[in-house]
Write an enzyme that holds these catalytic residues in place. Sequence first.
Site, PDB file in Angstrom:
ATOM      1  N   THR A 651       0.766  -1.025   0.087  1.00  0.00           N
ATOM      2  CA  THR A 651       0.051  -0.053  -0.145  1.00  0.00           C
ATOM      3  C   THR A 651       0.973   1.265   0.312  1.00  0.00           C
ATOM      4  OG1 THR A 651      -0.029   0.005   2.381  1.00  0.00           O
ATOM      5  CG2 THR A 651      -1.740  -1.343   1.438  1.00  0.00           C
ATOM      6  N   ASP A 762       8.886  16.133   5.510  1.00  0.00           N
ATOM      7  CA  ASP A 762       8.240  15.531   6.596  1.00  0.00           C
ATOM      8  C   ASP A 762       9.235  15.292   7.653  1.00  0.00           C
ATOM      9  OD1 ASP A 762       5.883  14.992   7.970  1.00  0.00           O
ATOM     10  OD2 ASP A 762       5.809  12.890   7.157  1.00  0.00           O
TER      11      ASP A 762
END
Length: 903
Positions: A651, A762
């Site tokens: 995923t 991030d």
Amino acid sequence: MESKRKLCAYFHLFLFLFLFLASMAEAESADPQTESLLTLKSQLTDNSNTLKDWFLITTPGISDTNLVACCSWSGVRCNRNSTSVISLNLSSKKLAGTFPTNQFTTFTDLLELNISDNSFSGEFPPDIFNITTLITLDISKNNFSGRFPDGVSSLKNLIQLDALSNSFSGSLPIDLPQLENLKVLNLAGSYFTGPIPSQYGSFKNLEFLHLGGNLLSGHIPQELGNLKTVTHMEIGYNSYQGSIPWQIGYMSELKYLDIAGANLSGFLPKHFSNLTKLESLFLFRNHLSGEIPWELGEITSLVNLDLSDNNLSGAIPESFSGLKNLKLLSLMYNELSGTLPEGIAQLPSLDTLFIWNNYFTGSLPRTLGTKSKLRWVDVSTNSFQGEIPEGICSRGVLFKLMLFSNNFTGTLSPSLSNCSTLVRIRLEDNSFSGVIPFSFTELPDISYIDLSRNKLTGGIPQDISKATKLEYFNISNNPHLGGRLPLKIWSAPRLHNFSASSCSISGALPEFESCKSITVIELSNNSMSGSLTPTVSACRSLQKMDLSDNNLSGSIPSERVFQSMGKHAYEGNPNLCGLPLKPCEAYTSSRKLVSVLVACLVFLVLIAAGTLGLYYVRQRSQGQWKMVSFAGLPHFTADDVLRSFDSQEPTASPCKTVLPTGITVIVRKIELQGKKKSVVLKVLTQMGNARHVNLVRLLGFCYNNHLAYVLYDNNLHTGTTLAEKMKTKKRDWETKKRIISGVAKGLCFLHHECYPAIPHGDVKSTNVLFDDDNMEPCLGEFGFKYMLHLSKGLVSSTANTDQMNDVIREEQQTDIYNFGELVLEILTNGKLRNAGRLVDNKPKDVLLREVYAENKVSSSSYEQGEVKRTVEVALLCVTSNESDRPCMEDALRFLSEAHNRLK
């Protein structure tokens, strides 16, 4: 008859026991001070058993009930005849808990109570003030909180009150000036608020006043000028309003005055010239403006003068030539101008001269160093001209010489080579010419040399390997230096950083066999030739190497340390080949042959399998899967990777998979959209070539027209993240320092050493990973957010270079801001998260105290200085004005300066 005798015996035994117990009870009740201390002990927390000798011993034959049994206990001192306790000293006993109340009513002769350097908490018991005999009360270095209790004025005999380093809050106790015998008052290092009471100017016999490091505000009361007996006053590290009261000039006995870091504005008072006994004046880190008063030169008793980090302007007064006792002169970080007066060079006691970061011009006095034993000279970041004074080291004690970022010219004096005490020398960013005169055998303690950005010639001294303590050597950007690298240069036992880019150096790279500690080698833009030597594998600590733009040839050795440097480290060497550059010729030829054979085989297979044509047509819409591998991953095919997924497809979130040979990797899925495909693949390739010790390794990726599966090194993902480590709380400062530095190095590499730059996107504690055996941090998820922006069309695929650079710069600013927040999170053990906006309303001094306490920072000025500088870097990074934030290169340099005691 027999029963009567037994009954009589029992009676006598009972009578004996009764009398014995009665005598014992009488003995104990006759010594209430001992009983009080035993009760006190029972109410304290004494995990280290430091009061183990506090117990009652009955000594046969002693009948004097006036004697106090506790006189022999540790920390207890009695009068001459041992009938009363006069001193109780529990200092540094590792005691804790709430300090008991109502335990001291029996101590009618107690003169000294010292409970300092423990861990007592809660409110301080006011009944202590009932011990009216006290002369000394020391409760310093505890954690007493709440308001300082009323009633201290009852201690009419008190001479010393020391409450340093607690957590008291509220206003300062206003009744203290009623203590007419008080000589020492120390209320520093708590959280007292409000102004200094004007009544504090009415002490009769006070000699020592310390109120520094609180949250005091308001104007400094002019009544302090009435303190005619005070010799030592520290009231800085608060946040006052207004200027320094000129009435302080009336404190005629003052020897030490510290009002540093106090938010003061206005001018320096001329009336300070009346302080004829003043030896130390510390007013640094304020907002003082105007010129330095000529009258300060009349304070001939001055030994230490620090006016740094203000807004002072004008010249150094010529009157300073009269400060014959001056040892420290610190005027750095101001707006001073003019020349350095000749009289400064004549001061016989001067050993430290800090005037860096001003606007000084002219030459340094020719006699500088000949009349005084100068130890530390820093005149950097000014506009000085001329040569280095010949005798600057003539007294034989100079250990730091900082002259960088000026306009100095001329040759380097050979006398510097005879300066055997030198530890640090920074002459970069000037116009020095001629040869480097150093003989490293004459500089046994030198650890840091920066001669970059000058006009030096004559090559690098051949005996540099004999500099046994040298850690940093930078000679870059001396375009006419020339020469060859010394053959034994890598054998310098402590050398970490060697930089000699843009120096016209020729010849071959020396062998690396004796390399031990080197971490950085920068040799770009030279004329070096020959091939790379595989002996670099001996450099176990090597993290960065830049050999670009030379004439090196041959193949890059297969050692991982060579290949992990990235393509930019080798570009500009036309005849150099091998990973991470283009394949070498022999490899290319064989690869072409294999490609031809494979093509023929595929052609035959296609003919033989014509019935499968329909399958290929159907699959064309998805596109064939292709595999791109980077160093660290065997050359699997895309099918190998796809088969490893079995029935569970990866995923967008990272997940694990096992490749055919048993290697476990981390995989995440990215969707590719039309025209964005080529852009995303380009960024992925760039990310894969970004190799650094503080970055998680990207091993490869396979892709078709619509999907890409990105493969990561699994080793780090089996360990823990920084967020998890912070849950264990209190990590030591050295470990935190290493983590912060590692994160900064990783970001600096992405921002400044990758072309084009790769924004992380991030930066947070969950994306800082460690393996189980190593505390070296590695940044994960770098570049992904930026790349996802590209794949989702948030950045136009038709954007020109300038537009793309603007996007990258914006993302970099976010990285810098998040780095600052991460540093604050680390320093507060996770308490300050998303701290950028929270710290805006918190005074820096308060934040510093919280960080010191959270990390149990020692009182050493070195360790506190490191932590303070780290906090300051974090605050710079989270400032709301982007133009005021440092780039990551500067942030890393600031941190390195703090950790290496650069200044």
